[in-house]
Write a protein that holds these residues in place. Structure first.
Motif, mmCIF file in Angstrom:
data_model
loop_
_atom_site.group_PDB
_atom_site.id
_atom_site.type_symbol
_atom_site.label_atom_id
_atom_site.label_comp_id
_atom_site.label_asym_id
_atom_site.label_seq_id
_atom_site.Cartn_x
_atom_site.Cartn_y
_atom_site.Cartn_z
ATOM 1 N N GLY A 248 0.810 -1.212 0.000
ATOM 2 C CA GLY A 248 0.000 0.000 0.000
ATOM 3 C C GLY A 248 0.843 1.261 0.000
ATOM 4 N N VAL A 249 2.119 1.132 0.360
ATOM 5 C CA VAL A 249 2.996 2.298 0.283
ATOM 6 C C VAL A 249 3.303 2.549 -1.197
ATOM 7 N N SER A 250 3.157 3.793 -1.598
ATOM 8 C CA SER A 250 3.361 4.087 -3.020
ATOM 9 C C SER A 250 4.745 4.661 -3.267
ATOM 10 N N LEU A 251 5.350 4.243 -4.355
ATOM 11 C CA LEU A 251 6.697 4.701 -4.704
ATOM 12 C C LEU A 251 6.627 5.537 -5.971
ATOM 13 N N SER A 252 7.233 6.699 -5.957
ATOM 14 C CA SER A 252 7.255 7.490 -7.186
ATOM 15 C C SER A 252 8.529 8.337 -7.224
ATOM 16 N N ILE A 253 8.669 9.091 -8.310
ATOM 17 C CA ILE A 253 9.857 9.926 -8.480
ATOM 18 C C ILE A 253 9.679 11.258 -7.768
ATOM 19 N N ALA A 254 10.721 11.725 -7.123
ATOM 20 C CA ALA A 254 10.756 13.116 -6.681
ATOM 21 C C ALA A 254 11.830 13.781 -7.530
ATOM 22 N N PHE A 255 11.402 14.560 -8.483
ATOM 23 C CA PHE A 255 12.357 15.159 -9.414
ATOM 24 C C PHE A 255 12.932 16.446 -8.832
ATOM 25 N N GLN A 256 14.233 16.550 -8.801
ATOM 26 C CA GLN A 256 14.898 17.729 -8.278
ATOM 27 C C GLN A 256 14.844 18.839 -9.329
ATOM 28 N N LYS A 257 14.143 19.902 -9.031
ATOM 29 C CA LYS A 257 13.979 20.951 -10.036
ATOM 30 C C LYS A 257 15.067 22.016 -9.957
ATOM 31 N N LYS A 258 15.827 22.016 -8.851
ATOM 32 C CA LYS A 258 16.907 22.998 -8.765
ATOM 33 C C LYS A 258 18.146 22.418 -9.442
ATOM 34 N N ILE A 259 18.580 23.073 -10.520
ATOM 35 C CA ILE A 259 19.660 22.513 -11.328
ATOM 36 C C ILE A 259 20.942 22.348 -10.535
ATOM 37 N N GLY A 260 21.276 23.403 -9.774
ATOM 38 C CA GLY A 260 22.507 23.354 -8.991
ATOM 39 C C GLY A 260 22.493 22.163 -8.051
ATOM 40 N N THR A 261 21.369 21.978 -7.374
ATOM 41 C CA THR A 261 21.248 20.875 -6.433
ATOM 42 C C THR A 261 21.306 19.535 -7.177
ATOM 43 N N GLY A 262 20.648 19.507 -8.332
ATOM 44 C CA GLY A 262 20.658 18.262 -9.098
ATOM 45 C C GLY A 262 22.056 17.898 -9.549
ATOM 46 N N LEU A 263 22.814 18.923 -9.981
ATOM 47 C CA LEU A 263 24.151 18.658 -10.507
ATOM 48 C C LEU A 263 25.176 18.408 -9.408
ATOM 49 N N PHE A 264 25.103 19.219 -8.362
ATOM 50 C CA PHE A 264 26.182 19.178 -7.363
ATOM 51 C C PHE A 264 25.737 18.713 -5.980
ATOM 52 N N GLY A 265 24.443 18.449 -5.824
ATOM 53 C CA GLY A 265 23.930 18.091 -4.499
ATOM 54 C C GLY A 265 24.286 16.686 -4.062
ATOM 55 N N GLY A 266 24.773 15.889 -4.978
ATOM 56 C CA GLY A 266 25.220 14.558 -4.610
ATOM 57 C C GLY A 266 24.172 13.475 -4.764
ATOM 58 N N GLU A 267 22.913 13.865 -4.979
ATOM 59 C CA GLU A 267 21.874 12.847 -5.116
ATOM 60 C C GLU A 267 21.312 12.804 -6.528
ATOM 61 N N GLY A 268 21.820 13.644 -7.406
ATOM 62 C CA GLY A 268 21.312 13.668 -8.769
ATOM 63 C C GLY A 268 19.967 14.362 -8.855
ATOM 64 N N PHE A 269 19.351 14.226 -10.009
ATOM 65 C CA PHE A 269 18.067 14.890 -10.235
ATOM 66 C C PHE A 269 16.886 14.030 -9.802
ATOM 67 N N ILE A 270 17.143 12.759 -9.667
ATOM 68 C CA ILE A 270 16.042 11.852 -9.402
ATOM 69 C C ILE A 270 16.150 11.304 -7.991
ATOM 70 N N MET A 271 15.131 11.562 -7.200
ATOM 71 C CA MET A 271 15.062 10.927 -5.890
ATOM 72 C C MET A 271 13.757 10.154 -5.843
ATOM 73 N N GLN A 272 13.531 9.509 -4.703
ATOM 74 C CA GLN A 272 12.386 8.626 -4.629
ATOM 75 C C GLN A 272 11.410 9.140 -3.584
ATOM 76 N N ARG A 273 10.143 9.093 -3.917
ATOM 77 C CA ARG A 273 9.120 9.585 -2.999
ATOM 78 C C ARG A 273 8.315 8.393 -2.494
ATOM 79 N N LEU A 274 8.265 8.237 -1.167
ATOM 80 C CA LEU A 274 7.450 7.185 -0.570
ATOM 81 C C LEU A 274 6.225 7.858 0.022
ATOM 82 N N GLN A 275 5.054 7.360 -0.317
ATOM 83 C CA GLN A 275 3.828 7.970 0.195
ATOM 84 C C GLN A 275 2.915 6.902 0.766
#
Lengths: 380, 263
Positions: free
Chosen positions: B129-156
């Protein structure tokens, strides 16, 4: 609280609350933000907007947080969705929402920059595929356009190289009565051409003839043997010569080179030797149907100009189509598809041509055939 | 009311952990493909397209396809496996093992505001019942240099989920406006209320010789964050460097490379 007041949902954060905050409802009134009935003391919390520090926050900075210090000096915050914050602020006194308007403007700017940036990034990532798609779509036009920049000299230099590669291992000769006839027919067809033609006879049973850029034409002895008149050979040569005149082969080389180059660009493999590869592929070149049709029609025109009877081309086609059992050796036919349709088209084109003056070709055809047999053994 | 299955669990091990989940008859858990360690009798394993949450079941084929595609992007498999207790009585157990050294952390989503954003690839298992989806990082700087990339995972959802990360996991609660600077790549999970940004380390000498790279990940409260002390990529880097003929660390633009997910 007046009746038309908009009440929105939000989350309230304070050190006394768990980390995920407390779900609350809030509304704005004059210059205050009112948070309704908090769990821990049950009273409404009325905060003057000027004392709140607005900022965008949360994972993607899509929510609006209003931070403040409580009377005890504890950091507190209330959070709304961007839409709800907008509603709240629209209800409040305009002067009190100045700081919010300021951060909202900054956020709009930041969002625009981020959209542009992400767009550029996406473009950068899909650019190779986009280029490939354009290439795929416009490849023949691009090849024709590039071919337009190749000079006759360059084409002949290229042709020389391709010819050397394509005829590697073939027994070629430029002697004998049969060769003289071939050359003579060819010269009739190519009078006034910008290309300097070279004619060759290849001693092989395969019924084929091919032309490479710059005017190198190779006819197999098999072709001469299968033909019943000089007109038939003239028809085939007229067709092949048009591949040179119309620069089909050149375009095709540029086309396949272009593909290999773009694939190498995208895949990053530049180790293959394109030119040699393309050249060796040449003997088995397959032109598109449009190019073949063009060569047919232009070939007819060349026959017309040279005053040679055009029926030879048609009868030769039909003859090849009939001898089904010998398909393996009929390279000319297999690389020239749908010959029924083509001979029908050719007949139609011939009928459309009025005032076709034909002069019989002055060659002793049985003597040519005899020469083919005779010269077979003289080639090393 | 709740559509989630309530599960009991126990985590075993110190460095290389596994979690054992106890299922009542009719209860089910979803696991990342390949994470199952053992299961007792009566538990039936069924592989489904998507994550088996109520939201995907209602969406129809296209919706399922989109969500499954999202899972693929986050580095998970297109399919999840549901482990259902189909017996009539007794409790039965199924266990899931962490794929590398690190810690398994239980995330009771109902106590965390119903939503959690975590590092790509970190999902291990959850109550069905827990749903898994993408949490897309919209801040470019964070996506490039934040260490986690642009794609994270959302658990709901409001059930229990288990995530796994390298080394030791540190849970920090940030007060409103409180900022924590973290080495890039060490962020394992965060609540959606946390502002995740990057910050220049400051000063040329520090930037180039400080050893922390050009940027920190900066996390601003309110909300909870979970940090991992040893990201797998760092461990892998050290191993590659220590291996005969090994090379150094990856480039500054490693974040762009990890966009496509190669760990």
């Amino acid at each position: 609280m007046s009746t038309n007041q908009v009440v929105v949902r939000g989350r309230f954060y304070s050190p006394a609350n768990p980390a995920q905050g407390e779900a609350i409802t809030a509304y704005s009134e004059a210059s205050d933000l009112v948070i309704a009935a908090l769990q821990n003391n049950g009273a409404d919390l009325r905060l003057p907007l000027v004392a709140l520090k607005p900022r965008y926050g949360g994972f993607n900075r899509e929510q609006v947080y209003f931070d403040w210090k409580s009377a005890q000096g504890e950091a507190c915050s209330v959070c709304f969705s961007a839409k709800d914050a907008e509603l709240l602020m629209a209800q409040a006194q305009a002067t009190a929402t100045q700081p919010y308007q300021q951060v909202r403007r900054e956020q709009t700017k930041r969002k625009r920059r981020s959209t542009i940036g992400l767009g550029l990034l996406a473009l950068y990532l899909i650019l190779p595929f986009l280029l490939l798609l354009i290439l795929l779509w416009k490849s023949h036009q691009i090849a024709a356009w590039v071919a337009g920049y190749v000079s006759i000299e360059q084409e002949q230099a290229l042709g020389e190289m391709v010819f050397a590669n394509a005829t590697d291992g073939m027994k070629l000769r430029q002697t004998g009565y049969d060769y003289e006839v071939l050359k003579s027919i060819g010269e009739r067809l190519t009078q006034g051409s910008v290309y300097d033609y070279h004619w060759y006879l290849a001693d092989t049973e395969e019924i084929n003839a091919f032309a490479v850029p710059g005017g190198y034409v190779v006819a197999n002895t098999g072709l001469l043997k299968a033909a019943d008149s000089a007109e038939e050979v003239a028809g085939v040569l007229a067709h092949e010569v048009q591949h040179v005149e119309q620069r089909h082969t050149l375009e095709d080389i540029i086309y396949s080179l272009g593909w290999q180059a773009s694939i190498a660009l995208i895949a990053g493999d530049v180790s293959s030797l394109w030119i040699t590869q393309a050249a060796t592929q040449l003997t088995s070149l397959k032109f598109s149907r449009e190019l073949e049709t063009e060569a047919d029609i232009k070939g007819l025109e060349a026959l017309h100009k040279a005053n040679i009877a055009p029926q030879g081309l048609v009868t030769f086609f039909e003859k090849l189509a009939e001898s089904e059992e010998g398909l393996d050796s009929l390279t000319f036919l297999s690389t020239h598809p749908a010959s029924d349709q083509r001979s029908a088209n050719l007949k139609k084109a011939i009928q459309q041509q009025t005032n076709w003056t034909t002069l019989a070709l002055p060659y002793d055809w049985p003597k040519v055939k005899a020469a083919v047999e005779q010269n077979k053994h003289t080639i090393k | 009311m709740s559509s989630m299955d309530i599960v009991d669990y126990q985590i075993f091990g110190a460095d290389s952990q596994y979690v054992e989940i106890e299922l009542d008859p009719g209860e089910a858990a979803v696991g990342e493909a390949g994470a199952m360690l053992y299961m007792e009798q009566d538990i039936v394993m069924e592989t489904i397209f998507g994550d088996g949450s109520a939201s995907t079941q209602a969406q129809g084929f296209f919706g399922k396809l989109m969500k499954a595609g999202g899972r693929l992007v986050t580095g998970e498999s297109l399919f999840t496996t549901v482990y259902m207790h189909q017996g009539k009585m007794w409790k039965r157990k199924v266990a899931f093992a962490a794929p590398y050294q690190g810690q398994i952390v239980p995330m009771p989503l109902n106590q965390l505001g119903g939503e959690l954003i975590c590092q790509r690839d970190s999902f291990l298992c959850a109550a069905k019942g827990v749903s898994l989806s993408i949490a897309f990082q919209k801040k470019i700087g964070t996506g490039l240099f934040g260490g986690e990339g642009f794609i994270m995972q959302r658990l709901q959802g409001d059930g229990l989920a288990f995530i796994h990360a390298g080394g030791s996991l540190i849970e920090r609660t940030l007060r409103p406006g409180e900022k924590l600077r973290v080495d890039t790549g060490c962020l394992a999970a965060l609540m959606p209320s946390v502002d995740y940004d990057i910050e220049y380390v400051g000063g040329l000498k520090t930037a180039f010789f400080g050893g922390e790279g050009l940027f920190f990940a900066s996390l601003t409260g309110p909300g909870k964050v979970w940090l991992q002390s040893l990201p797998l990529s760092r461990l892998a880097n050290r191993i590659v460097r220590a291996a005969p003929g090994g090379t150094g660390e990856t480039s500054v633009l490693g974040g762009l490379g990890s966009f496509f997910g190669d760990n």
